[in-house]
Design a protein around this motif. Sequence first.
Motif, PDB file in Angstrom:
ATOM      1  N   THR A 197      -1.789  -0.361  -2.571  1.00 47.36           N
ATOM      2  CA  THR A 197      -0.423  -0.665  -1.923  1.00 47.36           C
ATOM      3  C   THR A 197       0.145  -1.884  -1.716  1.00 47.36           C
ATOM      4  N   GLY A 198       0.949  -2.027  -0.481  1.00 43.39           N
ATOM      5  CA  GLY A 198       1.537  -3.412  -0.259  1.00 43.39           C
ATOM      6  C   GLY A 198       1.879  -4.054  -1.847  1.00 43.39           C
ATOM      7  N   ASP A 255       4.415   1.444  -1.876  1.00 38.75           N
ATOM      8  CA  ASP A 255       5.116   0.199  -1.153  1.00 38.75           C
ATOM      9  C   ASP A 255       5.581   0.664  -0.036  1.00 38.75           C
ATOM     10  N   ALA A 259      -1.584  -3.577   1.914  1.00 39.52           N
ATOM     11  CA  ALA A 259      -0.264  -3.549   2.955  1.00 39.52           C
ATOM     12  C   ALA A 259      -0.539  -4.338   4.319  1.00 39.52           C
TER      13      ALA A 259
END
Length: 690
Positions: free
Chosen positions: A437-438, A462, A515
Amino acid sequence: MTQPSAPAPAPREQLVARSNRLGSDPRVTNYAGGNTSAKGVETDPVTGEPVELVWVKGSGGDLGTLTEKNLAVLRLDRLRALTGVYPGVEREDEMVAAFDYCLHGKGGAAPSIDTAMHGLVDAPHVDHLHPDSGIAIATSADGERLTSEIFGDRVVWVPWRRPGFQLGLDIAAIKAANPQAIGCILGGHGITAWGEDSDEVEARSLEIIRTAEQAIDAATAALAERGEHPFGPVRPGFEALPDDERRRRAAALAPVVRGLASADRPQVGHVTDSEVVLDFLSREKLARLAELGTSCPDHFLRTKVKPLVVDLPADAPLEDVVARLRELHEAYRADYAGYYERNAEPGSPAMRGADPAIVLVPGVGMFSFGKDKQTARVAGEFYVNAINVMRGAEALSTYAPIDEREKFRIEYWALEEAKLQRMPAPKPLATRVAVVTGAASGIGKAIAERLAAEGACVVVADLDAEKARAAAAEIGTSDVAVGIAADVTDEAAVAAMIDAACLAFGGVDLVVNNAGLSISKPLLETTTRDWDLQHDVMARGSFLVAREAARAMIAQRLGGDIVYIASKNSLFAGPNNIAYSATKADQAHQVRLLAAELGEHGIRVNGINPDGVVRGSGIFAGGWGAQRAAVYGVDEQDLGAYYAQRTLLKKEVLPEHVAAAVVALTGPDLVQTTGLHVPVDSGVAAAFLR
């Protein structure tokens, strides 16, 4: 003044161009299937005398992407002289090693088993292809009669023989005995055509393929006029589910099926729900035809001799389908072991695994598996070819593939085993499916890049879909990385992210909760919105991602890794940082809690505590850097150096250092480690774990 005409392309150049055209059309041949050749004369650099050569596609090459370096180059006189030392069909495999003594020059590809066919057939240009339409005739119960009816004397029937030197001799003799013929149908296998020049052989190959297609189309149309179908009527309840429902069910089943297909060794998965597949799965003849298995060696070497077929209606309760899959898997393994035991001989290679490569679920689609995404995808493509072959054969006659014994001789051929042994060793994270994530920038992007470099398939998730797709494209093709939008604060979006990973690669093995964002303010200036936003993204988001990933991992029964990118601030009490540090402490304790809870499922949960990762960081570029620089009284551009100087090692921390820690925690060396936090901060004594 008349300009001199350009010289004609050399035979090898014509061969490459022809091969690329033929290989780019799926109606002509499948991926890496078939081979082509050209003969010509060049000057021997040693003697200065002309020498006859044959250029032939080398072992393992693909016609659509063929280049000159993928050609094997052999002296024609030496290759044809091998007929004088040929020891007979019982020892024909020895001739492959003899091809090495016929090679001309340096480099080039290793000669394939079909080299004899190309060298011994008396024609300057030869094509051997695996078109669906040609194989449909080749696998029909009365293929010889159909060949005569469809082609007259222009195409000759060749009874099934395993590829090798003897098949080359057979085809050479048939061409010599049938000067009017343009090619032949190889029983159970494919087609071969020959010609005086490159254009002629290509035209003849296409003539055989198109003529076969027309015969199949006519037979199919005649069935339709009678209200019939080559695969029989649709079975009520086995029709394709509506699109959304079908994809939801495929995503739910994918980890289960992948876990079953990985009982012997881990596999990557691919899902195919094309109309061709769904129609086949809905028809009355599905069970009988699937049980007969594929025929063309190129097919079953990738799909195994037959698939696993779920025998429940499309709308059966999901839990019933899962339970039935587990029962069928045990039966499949027992059946495959029996197939091996019935046919193995002293000296046969050991059984490579009893799990299916193809799993068919009516109403949902086909799950295919392999050692990487490309292999899994190609296995599915080959089974689609097999479906097309079965449909054509059933329209013309009755599908009758080569028998079990012959399939075993191909699958466990010593030459195939040697080819497998030459394959490079897998990378440390091969077959693992990672979700980061991110991951469109900074630490997340570095992690995604490093995981892919170590062999993993990667889902780049993302908030910004366009940036996620761009980052994935930088990493590699869709067989390596896919980019998707994911708001980790949204429960439905997180579930959709994990579903997307399951549909793309078959499941999930490794999740990195990366994230994040940060807002640096003193306590009295920190708003509830500041607090909620950071806790929503990092604390709530990590919880949601871990929960949905664990759901898929538990269904797979393959264990897994969940890694939290926490922070030095989860331990260190720094100024003006209440919301960020508190949520990082939340993440850090999630690591401990989940490590304790998920260990029984073989799922390891570990954390990484970076600090001072300024260069390339999305958080620092988004204002956090300016805020922290103001707190410490330095220029923003010097913030990384400032952080480095306050560490014990006096070295700046970069995104790739965090990525290296992720690989260390999830690779093969720390498999007994869970609940650990690894500092990646160049040494901050105040953040030492106590």
